[in-house]
Scaffold this active site. Structure first.
Site, mmCIF file in Angstrom:
data_model
loop_
_atom_site.group_PDB
_atom_site.id
_atom_site.type_symbol
_atom_site.label_atom_id
_atom_site.label_comp_id
_atom_site.label_asym_id
_atom_site.label_seq_id
_atom_site.Cartn_x
_atom_site.Cartn_y
_atom_site.Cartn_z
ATOM 1 N N GLU A 174 -25.671 -83.836 63.767
ATOM 2 C CA GLU A 174 -24.983 -82.827 62.972
ATOM 3 C C GLU A 174 -24.018 -82.087 63.887
ATOM 4 O OE1 GLU A 174 -27.379 -79.713 61.170
ATOM 5 O OE2 GLU A 174 -25.900 -79.384 59.627
ATOM 6 N N ALA A 233 -32.700 -76.164 67.275
ATOM 7 C CA ALA A 233 -33.502 -77.229 66.682
ATOM 8 C C ALA A 233 -32.648 -77.961 65.662
ATOM 9 C CB ALA A 233 -34.732 -76.641 66.001
ATOM 10 N N MET A 234 -33.090 -79.160 65.285
ATOM 11 C CA MET A 234 -32.322 -79.969 64.327
ATOM 12 C C MET A 234 -33.265 -80.711 63.390
ATOM 13 S SD MET A 234 -29.478 -81.055 63.192
ATOM 14 C CE MET A 234 -29.443 -82.129 61.776
ATOM 15 N N GLU A 235 -32.946 -80.597 62.097
ATOM 16 C CA GLU A 235 -33.867 -81.027 61.047
ATOM 17 C C GLU A 235 -33.843 -82.506 60.698
ATOM 18 O OE1 GLU A 235 -31.084 -79.127 60.614
ATOM 19 O OE2 GLU A 235 -30.049 -79.639 58.757
ATOM 20 N N ASN A 236 -33.427 -83.409 61.585
ATOM 21 C CA ASN A 236 -33.413 -84.843 61.265
ATOM 22 C C ASN A 236 -34.599 -85.209 60.372
ATOM 23 O OD1 ASN A 236 -31.437 -85.023 63.453
ATOM 24 N ND2 ASN A 236 -33.217 -84.877 64.799
ATOM 25 N N HIS A 273 -38.174 -73.246 59.426
ATOM 26 C CA HIS A 273 -36.753 -73.418 59.087
ATOM 27 C C HIS A 273 -36.408 -74.902 59.002
ATOM 28 C CE1 HIS A 273 -32.390 -72.247 59.401
ATOM 29 N NE2 HIS A 273 -32.337 -73.502 59.844
ATOM 30 N N GLU A 274 -36.758 -75.633 60.031
ATOM 31 C CA GLU A 274 -36.398 -77.058 60.043
ATOM 32 C C GLU A 274 -37.169 -77.827 58.972
ATOM 33 O OE1 GLU A 274 -33.815 -77.439 61.620
ATOM 34 O OE2 GLU A 274 -33.955 -75.694 62.919
ATOM 35 N N HIS A 294 -35.581 -77.463 55.636
ATOM 36 C CA HIS A 294 -34.426 -78.358 55.468
ATOM 37 C C HIS A 294 -34.824 -79.722 54.920
ATOM 38 C CE1 HIS A 294 -31.049 -76.179 57.065
ATOM 39 N NE2 HIS A 294 -31.539 -76.045 58.280
HETATM 40 N N1 BES Z 1 -29.049 -77.622 61.343
HETATM 41 C C1 BES Z 1 -29.247 -76.680 62.378
HETATM 42 C C2 BES Z 1 -28.905 -77.173 63.739
HETATM 43 C C3 BES Z 1 -27.439 -77.419 63.971
HETATM 44 C C4 BES Z 1 -26.538 -76.431 63.843
HETATM 45 C C5 BES Z 1 -26.993 -78.640 64.334
HETATM 46 C C6 BES Z 1 -25.196 -76.691 64.042
HETATM 47 C C7 BES Z 1 -25.668 -78.888 64.547
HETATM 48 C C8 BES Z 1 -24.756 -77.905 64.410
HETATM 49 C C9 BES Z 1 -30.698 -76.199 62.425
HETATM 50 O O1 BES Z 1 -31.378 -76.278 61.232
HETATM 51 C C10 BES Z 1 -30.662 -74.751 62.797
HETATM 52 O O2 BES Z 1 -30.227 -73.967 62.007
HETATM 53 N N2 BES Z 1 -31.091 -74.408 64.000
HETATM 54 C C11 BES Z 1 -31.073 -73.060 64.483
HETATM 55 C C12 BES Z 1 -32.440 -72.561 64.742
HETATM 56 C C13 BES Z 1 -33.106 -72.061 63.512
HETATM 57 C C14 BES Z 1 -34.533 -71.703 63.759
HETATM 58 C C15 BES Z 1 -32.393 -70.881 62.897
HETATM 59 C C16 BES Z 1 -30.290 -73.042 65.765
HETATM 60 O O3 BES Z 1 -30.080 -74.085 66.330
HETATM 61 O O4 BES Z 1 -29.893 -71.957 66.168
HETATM 62 ZN ZN ZN Z 2 -30.861 -74.842 59.846
#
Ligand code: BES
Ligand code: ZN
Length: 884
Positions: free
Chosen positions: A148, A283-286, A318-319, A322
């Site tokens: 992502e 983190a990333m929700e793959n 959070h993840e 998703h």
């Molecule tokens: N989908 C995001 C990670 C992401 C963001 C990937 C932008 C690529 C580009 C993930 O779900 C997310 O929001 N992660 C947060 C942490 C979360 C606990 C709020 C982050 O990475 O800050």
């Molecule tokens: Zn997110």
């Protein structure tokens, strides 16, 4: 806007001109073909930092064409054919580096209908934390993906847009000693083809967007559990899996909660979670293979503080949210990113709010809403729904507006229609779009239908318009048996620059609470610029216009209402409501509608505040006043005021929090929020009020623990280390660096690393700044590390010189997701015109992708601070003088 491909009236030269003049349009794929299934096979060579890919994409062609366009970046194409069996034709490949596309052309037009694309290619395992990349572990390297938003194209040629959902079957050929993780469970694992290799084949994924594909290769170890029959694993580098217990337990509890909340049970068969040493995001929700930064997932369950447990649980929740909001139902295009991130941010507190009321998560939510409202009070904010095209524009959308305003607006609607009705709406929406895509409109239409309330009128005013409304509440009038009030609404701006041509109007769902009859709370929709309403039966002295603190708006009360409310703040308002009341008051100061003296009068009454999050909000702003609104002549008196406000709290909490900072068994039973409250009090006394006792005791406790004595109380460790660093010497700096190097848990390591930005001695500051470029600070941490210096008034100018001097070394680290924006935002701690102009001039010539919005916000905040300092320094000194 997409380019149309047949535009005869324009003629070819004009069309060419248009193509070159509008490169952003070319960022979207032309609608020629739709992918249905990808077979992806990789031979992963971690040592050689490269991989080979063999890919088959089954597509459906809409109209006869000899040209297919897909996304690819940093991919070395070896051989491409399109078509089935004997009809397969070799394709010519033309790459467009800017648009990150590959155009495949065949000699004979392909008929409408199904076709197969076969591609052999090679790629690099890069060190840029995007695509398929190398991460450096404690003992060896690993290969992992982060796709992502727009980096699937770096791992495999693809239709890399969220609406092109397809199924994916991944096969990985890896070293014999390694394991692999991907979205599906393992369906076969066979030795070879080379003697030192084995080949792991994963089950085909459900239909999903390409940015959700995941792969990881290494010698991971896992702890295993399950919930509702779904196996869950948390995997780490060797030697760290015991630090994954909190995450595993959280995940089990959260999955159980979500399976009850959603009518669709977790649909992906298994859930793996992996701690990755180098990871750009948190983190990333793959799908079914969630990846995390190590310090966001791992902690020692024997010692972790409540704050750490909360963070881990929230990140995991959070993840996992998703998996429904994002993976099962995906936004149609990135302009509706809030359907992913706003929802996951709203949902992340739900599971733990239900099972751990003592965590006061509603207070955290109210504070998060206020962070969004603060940003939304700037001219340079943006609507939640914002058109975006390029990767840089898409990345810039991952901000406080998308996350926290998105979450706040969802919370407001949930409160307005009622939790049960909202949940029905959410489930109807998920059912209707499962394995597909959706837009904002789809969402509000569904909720309006299931709730029977005008959510489709309300939501567009919060999603499509920028900014936040302020509700002005007139003095209350009472005639006969009812109390009435007039509500006015307008856009709230910190730096108001006169009325604009058309004032925006929101449909504001507001819930009211009326004085004396504390249980009389009623909700209404303020739909007009001015509205007079009955607000209570009988004559009441005050109302609170944001009951439950769930509304996305600010409130300004007539002074007589505030006066009547003030004595009841503690007993009549809930903790989140207290956050809202004092947050709104502070905003009115920053907008120059009230004085800092008004704020201090209200804040002084929070000395007995029992909830840590509420008090933390108050002391944070006291820190701001201390730094920016006091002078050499008034500072000592302000510090004395903070001591007089908080010393009684410390005494009430018990001096053990000072003298027994080192985790004596007697304090283990202490209520968690009491310890968090003590941390806030100690922090304010040590860093704002310069309380000699607190400073000495903190340093002593830290010295003892660094020398191998009793460990710091985890709830207090952050405050203690920060206070000690602020007053610390070179000996402490060295001891912290050594402690960081030998730390066994990621949280402990970051505590010590980030503490080194807090010293006040210029020699130490320069040493700590030099560390920015060393391997002590990981690339993913660099922006946050720099932000620590900007937060430190003594280090601030030196840090800015450092940034300018070492820009060529820093710049690549600022291209990691979010880092550029984080650095840019941290510069808002400056409060003078010269620094502002210098910042602007520097970034004019040193451009980072996607930080324009963040830069404008920083400039606007600095301007606000300059203005505030000019107007509010005197009210602060008058207020202090009047207290004597
Ligand atoms: N989908 C995001 C990670 C992401 C963001 C990937 C932008 C690529 C580009 C993930 O779900 C997310 O929001 N992660 C947060 C942490 C979360 C606990 C709020 C982050 O990475 O800050
Ligand atoms: Zn997110």
């Amino acid at each position: 806007m997409k380019l149309r491909w047949r535009v005869p009236a324009l003629g070819i030269p004009l069309l060419l001109l248009l193509l070159f003049a509008t490169p952003v349009c070319a960022q979207r794929l032309p609608p020629i073909a739709t992918p249905e299934h990808y077979d992806l096979a990789f031979v992963v060579d971690i040592g050689g930092k490269r991989f080979e890919g063999t890919e088959s994409i089954r597509i459906r062609i809409d109209q006869p064409t000899s040209r297919i366009v897909l996304n690819a970046a940093e991919i070395d194409f070896k051989e491409v054919t399109i078509g089935a069996g004997t009809a397969a034709q070799r394709a010519n490949v033309v790459l467009d580096k800017t648009a990150e596309t590959a155009t495949l052309t065949v000699a004979n037009a392909l008929p409408a209908g199904p076709a197969d694309i076969h591609i052999r290619y090679a790629g690099v395992l890069n060190d840029k934390l995007r695509g398929f990349y190398i991460t450096r572990g404690d003992k060896r390297n690993y290969a992992v993906t982060q796709l992502e938003s727009t980096d699937a194209r770096r791992a495999f040629p693809s239709f890399d847009e969220p609406a092109y959902k397809a199924t994916f079957a991944v096969t990985l050929t890896i070293d014999r000693g390694d394991v692999a993780i991907s979205n599906g469970r393992v369906v076969s694992d066979t030795p070879g083809p080379d003697p030192g290799q084995h080949t792991v084949k994963f089950a085909t994924s459900p239909k999903m967007s390409p940015y959700l594909v995941a792969m990881a290769v290494g010698d991971f170890e896992c702890v295993e559990g399950a919930a509702d029959g779904t196996p869950i694993r948390v995997c780490t580098q060797p030697g760290k899996k015991e630090l994954a217990r909190i995450a595993l337990e959280s995940a089990q509890e959260i999955l159980t909660f979500y399976n009850r909340y959603y009518t669709i049970k977790y649909p992906f068969g298994k859930l793996d979670m992996l701690a990755v040493p180098d990871f750009a995001a948190g983190a990333m929700e793959n799908t079914a293979a969630i990846f995390y930064r190590e310090d966001g997932l791992l902690a020692d369950s024997a010692t972790a503080s409540v704050a750490t447990r909360k963070d881990i649980a929230a990140t995991v929740a959070h993840e996992m949210a998703h998996q429904w909001f994002g993976n099962l139902v995906t936004m149609q295009w990135w302009d509706d990113l809030w359907l992913n991130e706003g929802f996951a941010s709203w949902m992340e507190t739900r599971p733990m709010a239900a099972s751990r009321p003592e965590w006061n998560l509603a207070v955290d939510e109210a504070r998060a809403s206020h962070r969004a409202i603060d940003l939304d009070s700037l001219q340079s904010t943006h609507p939640i729904h914002t058109p975006v095209q390029t990767p840089a524009e898409i990345d810039a959308l991952f901000d406080t507006i998308t996350y926290q305003k998105g979450a706040a607006v969802v919370r407001m609607i949930e409160h307005y229609v009622g939790a049960a009705s909202f949940r029905d709406g959410v489930n109807a929406y998920l059912q209707a779009h499962a394995y597909g895509n959706a837009t904002s409109e789809d969402f509000w239409k569904t909720i309006a239908k299931t709730s029977g309330k005008p959510v489709d009128q309300i939501l567009p005013t919060f999603i499509n318009q920028p900014g936040v409304p302020i509700i002005d509440v007139s003095p209350l009038t009472c005639s006969g048996a009812t109390t009435r009030a007039t509500f006015g609404q307008e856009r709230f701006l910190l730096n108001a620059t006169g009325a604009r041509a058309t004032a925006p109007v929101w449909q504001v769902p507001a819930c009211l609470k009326a004085g004396t009859a504390a249980d009389s709370s009623a909700c209404l929709v303020i739909s007009e610029p001015r509205l007079t309403l009955d607000v209570a039966q009988g004559c009441v002295p005050w109302i609170f216009a944001n009951a439950g603190a769930e509304g996305y708006y600010r409130t300004a009360y007539a002074p007589e209402i505030l006066r009547a409310l003030a004595p009841h703040v503690e007993d009549a308002l809930s903790a989140p409501e207290r956050v809202t009341l004092i947050g709104d008051e502070w905003a009115l100061v920053r907008a120059n509608r009230h004085t800092a003296a008004d704020y201090l009068t209200l804040a002084a009454g929070y000395g007995r505040e029992p909830v840590s999050g509420v008090l933390g909000d108050v002391t944070g702003r006291l820190g701001f006043i201390h730094e920016y609104l006091t002078t050499d002549a008034t500072r000592a008196r302000f510090e004395a005021f903070v001591r007089s406000m908080l010393r009684p709290a410390l005494d009430r909490l018990g001096l053990t929090f000072l003298t027994g900072l080192t985790g004596s068994p007697g304090r283990r039973g202490d209520n968690d929020d009491r310890r968090a409250l003590a941390a806030v009090v100690i922090d304010a006394l040590g860093t704002i009020a310069d309380d000699g006792d607190v400073v000495r005791q903190s340093r002593a406790a830290l010295d003892r623990s660094l020398a191998g004595g009793p460990a710091l109380d985890p709830a207090l460790a952050g405050s203690v280390v920060q206070i000690a660093a602020q007053h610390g010497d070179e000996r402490l700096y060295d001891a912290l660096a050594a402690a960081a190097a030998r730390a066994t848990s990621p949280g402990e390591r970051s505590l010590y690393v980030f503490a080194s930005t807090g010293f006040r001695d210029p020699r130490i500051i320069d040493r700590a700044l030099q560390r920015t470029l060393s391997s002590d600070v990981r690339t993913q941490e660099t922006a946050r590390y720099m932000a620590g210096f900007f937060d430190n008034p003594v280090a601030r100018p030196r840090a800015w010189s450092f940034v300018k001097t070492y820009w060529s070394a820093l710049e690549p680290k600022m291209r990691i997701f979010n880092a550029g924006a984080t650095l840019t935002r941290s510069l808002d701690a400056f409060c003078d015109a010269a620094a502002r102009d210098d910042i602007r001039a520097f970034f004019d010539t040193h451009r980072l992708p996607g930080v324009t919005g963040a830069l404008n916000q920083t400039i606007e905040r600095i301007n606000n601070c300059i203005d505030l300092r000019e107007k509010q320094t005197k009210p602060v000194s008058d207020w202090l003088a009047s207290r004597r």
